[in-house]
Enzyme design. Structure first.
Site, short mmCIF file in Angstrom:
data_model
loop_
_atom_site.label_atom_id
_atom_site.label_comp_id
_atom_site.label_asym_id
_atom_site.label_seq_id
_atom_site.Cartn_x
_atom_site.Cartn_y
_atom_site.Cartn_z
NE ARG A 128 -3.83 -0.28 2.33
CZ ARG A 128 -4.72 -0.20 3.33
NH1 ARG A 128 -4.74 -1.15 4.27
NH2 ARG A 128 -5.56 0.80 3.38
CD GLN A 173 -6.37 4.69 6.50
OE1 GLN A 173 -5.34 4.42 5.87
NE2 GLN A 173 -7.27 3.77 6.82
CG ASP A 317 -13.66 0.56 4.62
OD1 ASP A 317 -12.92 0.75 3.64
OD2 ASP A 317 -13.29 0.69 5.79
NE ARG A 348 -11.60 -3.95 0.63
CZ ARG A 348 -11.51 -3.29 1.77
NH1 ARG A 348 -12.02 -2.08 1.87
NH2 ARG A 348 -10.94 -3.84 2.82
CE LYS A 416 -6.13 -4.63 7.47
NZ LYS A 416 -6.78 -3.38 7.76
O1 LIG Z 1 -9.72 6.35 9.30
C1 LIG Z 1 -10.20 5.22 9.26
O2 LIG Z 1 -10.56 4.60 10.30
C2 LIG Z 1 -10.41 4.59 7.93
C3 LIG Z 1 -10.47 5.37 6.81
C4 LIG Z 1 -10.81 4.83 5.48
O3 LIG Z 1 -9.64 4.87 4.68
P1 LIG Z 1 -9.38 6.03 3.57
O4 LIG Z 1 -9.35 7.34 4.24
O5 LIG Z 1 -8.06 5.62 3.03
O6 LIG Z 1 -10.49 5.92 2.58
C5 LIG Z 1 -11.31 3.39 5.54
O7 LIG Z 1 -11.27 2.82 4.25
C6 LIG Z 1 -10.49 2.56 6.50
O8 LIG Z 1 -10.96 1.25 6.56
C7 LIG Z 1 -10.56 3.12 7.89
C1 LIG Z 2 -9.06 -0.43 4.33
C2 LIG Z 2 -9.30 -0.86 5.57
O1 LIG Z 2 -8.54 -0.62 6.68
P1 LIG Z 2 -7.11 0.05 6.81
O2 LIG Z 2 -6.96 1.06 5.70
O3 LIG Z 2 -7.11 0.71 8.15
O4 LIG Z 2 -6.09 -1.04 6.71
C3 LIG Z 2 -10.52 -1.64 5.86
O5 LIG Z 2 -10.76 -1.92 7.05
O6 LIG Z 2 -11.27 -2.01 4.94
#
Ligand SMILES: O=C(O)C1=C[C@@H](OP(=O)(O)O)[C@@H](O)[C@H](O)C1
Ligand SMILES: C=C(OP(=O)(O)O)C(=O)O
Length: 431
Positions: A128, A173, A317, A348, A416
Site C-alpha cells: 500500500r 488516514q 469500505d 477491491r 483484521k
Molecule cells: O480512518 C479510518 O478509520 C479509515 C479510513 C478509510 O480509509 P481512507 O481514508 O483511506 O479511505 C477506511 O477505508 C479505512 O478502513 C478506515
Molecule cells: C481499508 C481498511 O482498513 P485500513 O486502511 O485501516 O487497513 C478496511 O478496514 O477495509
C-alpha cells in the site's frame, strides 16, 4: 496478553439458509484505534470500555505500548491506559501488521520523538502506498527514508507542527495522523490545508475522538483547512471512553438480514460519525423492511428487493457489503466511487468482480461506477478472499442465498476487523 484469540479456520464453508435473532455489532476498529492514539497522547489515564480485539486493534495496542503507554486489562474487560510518563524507547522498530490506519495515524505521532524509528508492516500493507510521508514529513522537520513510497520506512527528527498543504485524495488516514500529531504537540496558530479530501466522515470521527479525550481540536473550515488556534487548552484529565459499535462490520450483518432473514443488530449508534452508517440509505433504497430504533436495527428479508444507487466515495469500505446486497436486487444497482478501491487490502473493484463472477454475479465498471446485476440466487462456488477481510465477509453473506455451499479460501482474513464474524453468522443461523 490482551488478545482474546478467536480461532478462525483458513477455509470456511457457508451453506445457504436463513438467519434470525439478535446480534451485537463488533467494536469499531476506527473508534478503538483512535482511542488508543488519543489515550497515548493525552499523557494521562484513560479507561477504554468495549475494546476491540481485531488484529488491527491489537496492532494499535502494541504500538502505544512501544511508545511508552502502560496498558492493562481490568476485571470488567475495559482497558486502563496510563500514558502519564510515556516515553518512546531509543532505536524503535514498529510493526503495524496490516493496519492502514495504524501506520498512517501513528507514524506522525512516532515522529514527534527525536530518536530514529523504523516502520514496518506485513501482508497487504507492504503493497500500500506511503509516499505521502516522503513528501510531507520532511516539511515538518522529519527525515524520511522509504522504499520508493512503500515500507519499510525510517524516520528521524522530531516533528514540528507548521502551516502545510497536503493532498487528501488517496486517503484521509494521513490527515488523521497529522491531526493527532499536531494535537499531541499542542500546536497553536497553525493550519493544515487539504486539497481534494476523500473519506470525510473519518475526519469527523478523528475530531470527535480528540474532543472526547479533551485534546486540542482544530477548527474545521469545510474540510479545506484545519486550524489549530492559540486558545488555551486545559490538560486532559482521566477519560472514560466507550468504543463504538462498528457500522462497517455491521453492514454485513444488516445485508444478511436483508437478503436471508429477520435479525436485530444491537449496539449501533445512528448518530455516530462513522462513514459506514450510510449502509442504511442503500438498504432503504433497495426496499428493505427495517425498523431503526435507539441503538438497534431490526431488518428482515423483503420480497422483491430492487436495484439501488449510491455514492460510496466517502465510505469506500461499504463496497463489499453493497455488492452482496446488489447481488439479490432486481435490476442493475449502481455504486459510485470505484476510484477509491485500488489501494485497500486488495484492489477491491478487481477482487469483487473476480470473486462474485464465480458466484454468477455480473459486475461491470464504467469509469468511477460499479454496476451490479441482481439475481434471485447465486451459484455454489469456491471463492478466495485475496487476504481481504471485507471480500471474505461479502462472499459469506452472498452464500446465504446460494444454490449450494460456498467455500471461502483465506477466510481467516476477517481477523483484521471482525474475528467473530463467522461465529456470529452461525449463531444467527436458523437450524
Ligand atoms: O480512518 C479510518 O478509520 C479509515 C479510513 C478509510 O480509509 P481512507 O481514508 O483511506 O479511505 C477506511 O477505508 C479505512 O478502513 C478506515
Ligand atoms: C481499508 C481498511 O482498513 P485500513 O486502511 O485501516 O487497513 C478496511 O478496514 O477495509
Amino acid at each position: 496478553m490482551l488478545n482474546d484469540n478467536i480461532q478462525v479456520p483458513a477455509t470456511v464453508s457457508i451453506s445457504p439458509g436463513r438467519v434470525s435473532g439478535n446480534v451485537y455489532a463488533p467494536a469499531s476498529k476506527s473508534s478503538m484505534q483512535r482511542a488508543c492514539a488519543a489515550a497515548l497522547i493525552s499523557k494521562s489515564i484513560s479507561r477504554i470500555y468495549n475494546p476491540g480485539i481485531s488484529n488491527d486493534d491489537m496492532a494499535s495496542l502494541h504500538v502505544i505500548r512501544l511508545l511508552g503507554a502502560k496498558v492493562s486489562r481490568q476485571d470488567n474487560g475495559s482497558l486502563l491506559v496510563d500514558s502519564s510518563e510515556a516515553q518512546a524507547a531509543k532505536d524503535l522498530q514498529i510493526n503495524f501488521g496490516e493496519s492502514g490506519l495504524g501506520i498512517r495515524m501513528f507514524t506522525p505521532i512516532a515522529a514527534l520523538n527525536k530518536f530514529p524509528v523504523k516502520i514496518t508492516g506485513e501482508g497487504s500493507l507492504l503493497c500500500r502506498p506511503m509516499y505521502f510521508f516522503d513528501e510531507v514529513l520532511p516539511q515538518l522537520n522529519v527525515q524520511v527514508k522509504s522504499s520508493q513510497g512503500r515500507l519499510p520506512i525510517e524516520i528521524s527528527g522530531g516533528l514540528v507542527p507548521k502551516d502545510i498543504t497536503i493532498d487528501g485524495s488517496l486517503s484521509s488516514q494521513f490527515l488523521t495522523g497529522l491531526l493527532f500529531a499536531y494535537a499531541a504537540a499542542d500546536a497553536q496558530d497553525v493550519t493544515i490545508t487539504v486539497n481534494n479530501l476523500n473519506s470525510r466522515p473519518y475526519i469527523d470521527l478523528t475530531l470527535k475522538v480528540l474532543q472526547d479525550f479533551g485534546l486540542r481540536v482544530p477548527v474545521n473550515n469545510d474540510y479545506k483547512s484545519f486550524h489549530f488556534t492559540s486558545s488555551q487548552c486545559a490538560p486532559p484529565g482521566e477519560v472514560h471512553y466507550t468504543v463504538e459499535g462498528d457500522w462497517s462490520g455491521a453492514a454485513f450483518l444488516l445485508v444478511a438480514g436483508a437478503v436471508a432473514g429477520n435479525i436485530t443488530v444491537k449496539g449501533l449508534d445512528t448518530f455516530s460519525a462513522q462513514a459506514d452508517k450510510k449502509i442504511l440509505e442503500a438498504l432503504m433504497d433497495a426496499g428493505c423492511s427495517m425498523s431503526v430504533r435507539e441503538n438497534e436495527i431490526e431488518i428482515s428479508a423483503a420480497a422483491g428487493l430492487k436495484a439501488f444507487q449510491i455514492n460510496a466515495t466517502d465510505c469506500p469500505d461499504l463496497f463489499p457489503p453493497l455488492v452482496a446486497l446488489a447481488s439479490f436486487c432486481t435490476g442493475k444497482s449502481v455504486i459510485e466511487g470505484v476510484h477509491r478501491l485500488a489501494h485497500k487490502e486488495s484492489d477491491r473493484a478487481k477482487t469483487l468482480m473476480e470473486e462474485f463472477s464465480k458466484l454468477g454475479v455480473n459486475i461491470s465498471l464504467q469509469d468511477n461506477l460499479m454496476i451490479v446485476e441482481g439475481l434471485q440466487q447465486v451459484r455454489s462456488a469456491q471463492v478466495h478472499s485475496h487476504n481481504d477481510h471485507r471480500i471474505a465477509m461479502a462472499c459469506a453473506v452472498a452464500a446465504l442465498r446460494a444454490g449450494g455451499d460456498v467455500i471461502i479460501e483465506q477466510a481467516d482474513a476477517v481477523k483484521k476487523s471482525y474475528p467473530a464474524f463467522y461465529r456470529d453468522l452461525e449463531m444467527l443461523r436458523v437450524k
